[in-house]
Motif scaffolding. Sequence first.
Motif, PDB file in Angstrom:
ATOM      1  N   SER A  86      -4.967   9.097   5.683  1.00 51.55           N
ATOM      2  CA  SER A  86      -6.264   9.472   6.257  1.00 51.55           C
ATOM      3  C   SER A  86      -7.052   8.269   6.765  1.00 51.55           C
ATOM      4  CB  SER A  86      -7.108  10.215   5.211  1.00 51.55           C
ATOM      5  OG  SER A  86      -7.440   9.377   4.124  1.00 51.55           O
ATOM      6  N   THR A  87      -6.544   7.050   6.517  1.00 55.64           N
ATOM      7  CA  THR A  87      -7.202   5.843   7.007  1.00 55.64           C
ATOM      8  C   THR A  87      -6.791   5.598   8.461  1.00 55.64           C
ATOM      9  OG1 THR A  87      -7.231   4.866   4.787  1.00 55.64           O
ATOM     10  CG2 THR A  87      -7.532   3.366   6.650  1.00 55.64           C
ATOM     11  N   ALA A  88      -7.710   5.706   9.351  1.00 54.63           N
ATOM     12  CA  ALA A  88      -7.412   5.616  10.781  1.00 54.63           C
ATOM     13  C   ALA A  88      -6.709   4.306  11.130  1.00 54.63           C
ATOM     14  CB  ALA A  88      -8.700   5.739  11.583  1.00 54.63           C
ATOM     15  N   GLY A  89      -5.585   4.436  11.841  1.00 61.79           N
ATOM     16  CA  GLY A  89      -4.875   3.272  12.344  1.00 61.79           C
ATOM     17  C   GLY A  89      -4.062   2.508  11.319  1.00 61.79           C
ATOM     18  N   THR A 133      -6.583  -2.952  -0.236  1.00 61.03           N
ATOM     19  CA  THR A 133      -5.372  -2.121  -0.355  1.00 61.03           C
ATOM     20  C   THR A 133      -5.068  -1.376   0.936  1.00 61.03           C
ATOM     21  OG1 THR A 133      -5.663  -1.825  -2.744  1.00 61.03           O
ATOM     22  CG2 THR A 133      -4.291  -0.217  -1.598  1.00 61.03           C
ATOM     23  N   PHE A 134      -6.107  -0.845   1.578  1.00 59.77           N
ATOM     24  CA  PHE A 134      -5.915  -0.054   2.794  1.00 59.77           C
ATOM     25  C   PHE A 134      -6.411  -0.794   4.043  1.00 59.77           C
ATOM     26  CE2 PHE A 134      -6.547   2.853  -0.796  1.00 59.77           C
ATOM     27  CZ  PHE A 134      -5.327   3.519  -0.773  1.00 59.77           C
ATOM     28  N   ALA A 135      -6.530  -2.122   3.922  1.00 57.82           N
ATOM     29  CA  ALA A 135      -7.022  -2.916   5.051  1.00 57.82           C
ATOM     30  C   ALA A 135      -5.926  -3.161   6.081  1.00 57.82           C
ATOM     31  CB  ALA A 135      -7.587  -4.245   4.559  1.00 57.82           C
ATOM     32  N   THR A 136      -4.711  -3.395   5.613  1.00 57.90           N
ATOM     33  CA  THR A 136      -3.579  -3.637   6.518  1.00 57.90           C
ATOM     34  C   THR A 136      -2.376  -2.833   6.046  1.00 57.90           C
ATOM     35  OG1 THR A 136      -2.637  -5.505   5.274  1.00 57.90           O
ATOM     36  CG2 THR A 136      -4.392  -6.005   6.873  1.00 57.90           C
ATOM     37  N   TYR A 137      -1.485  -2.555   6.969  1.00 58.38           N
ATOM     38  CA  TYR A 137      -0.282  -1.789   6.619  1.00 58.38           C
ATOM     39  C   TYR A 137       0.606  -2.586   5.669  1.00 58.38           C
ATOM     40  CZ  TYR A 137       3.685   1.385   7.312  1.00 58.38           C
ATOM     41  OH  TYR A 137       4.722   2.284   7.119  1.00 58.38           O
ATOM     42  N   ALA A 138       0.635  -3.895   5.841  1.00 52.13           N
ATOM     43  CA  ALA A 138       1.457  -4.739   4.968  1.00 52.13           C
ATOM     44  C   ALA A 138       0.984  -4.637   3.518  1.00 52.13           C
ATOM     45  CB  ALA A 138       1.407  -6.194   5.442  1.00 52.13           C
ATOM     46  N   THR A 139      -0.333  -4.648   3.310  1.00 51.87           N
ATOM     47  CA  THR A 139      -0.873  -4.536   1.959  1.00 51.87           C
ATOM     48  C   THR A 139      -0.620  -3.140   1.394  1.00 51.87           C
ATOM     49  OG1 THR A 139      -2.611  -6.115   2.533  1.00 51.87           O
ATOM     50  CG2 THR A 139      -2.938  -4.816   0.545  1.00 51.87           C
TER      51      THR A 139
END
Length: 246
Positions: A86-89, A133-139
């Motif tokens: 649900s986190t855009a992008g 945690t939901f800042a980047t896809y890698a994290t």
Amino acid sequence: MNLFKLISDIEKADPEVSERYSFYSRRNLLKFGSKLAAAGIPTLVAASLNKALAQSAAPTQAAIDVLNFALTLEYLEDEFYRTGLSTAGLVPSSDQTVINQISKHETAHVALLKGALGAAAIAKPTFKYPTGTFATYATFLATARVLEDTGVQAYKGQAGNLINDKGILKVALQIHSVEARHASEVRRILGLKGWVSDPTQTTFTQGGVSLKTLPNVTGITDDNFRGAFDEPLTKAQVLAAAAPFL
């Protein structure tokens, strides 16, 4: 929907299903299933699974504790993937399908465990996530790897506590194998090996036996041991790993 196949699958999982519904024949069970179809055939499946879990007797308190422990982890994973999606992008289109499927699996795991526990099921805790945690896809993927690897080892670590509740043990192992597939898939996306390979791990114990002391293990490297055997985690170890989320 192929109702004949569904009834056949239920009978394989629970040979006594027709007796429990007092219909005494496969034909009548099929009629009963047809009536349920309008309201949702999963009702019959859930009833059959709950019978298998109960094994005609109330689960032990140890089994209830294990299932609630597992339910806590499934609540966490379910919310984690839902939040990520649900986190855009956050999740790229190339991985949307697989992450969405893992999310659906976790939701199903929660439903199954809650159904098995009934009134004994614990409420969903309030979870928190480390900053970013939901800042980047890698994290997000790194967190998913930790959650999935821990989940696999958590189920394995509790298997011995379900030895006297074989129906529940069977369901737990079914979830365990799916969690292992999740862990492998997340690792694939990250470009890692599909199995755990922690270079800091140098001791390997299964069933209380050190694998390195077994006959004919000369020449087997630590890395091969790591890949071939998942170490079980105790409840305390799992809770320590999950502490940042609770």
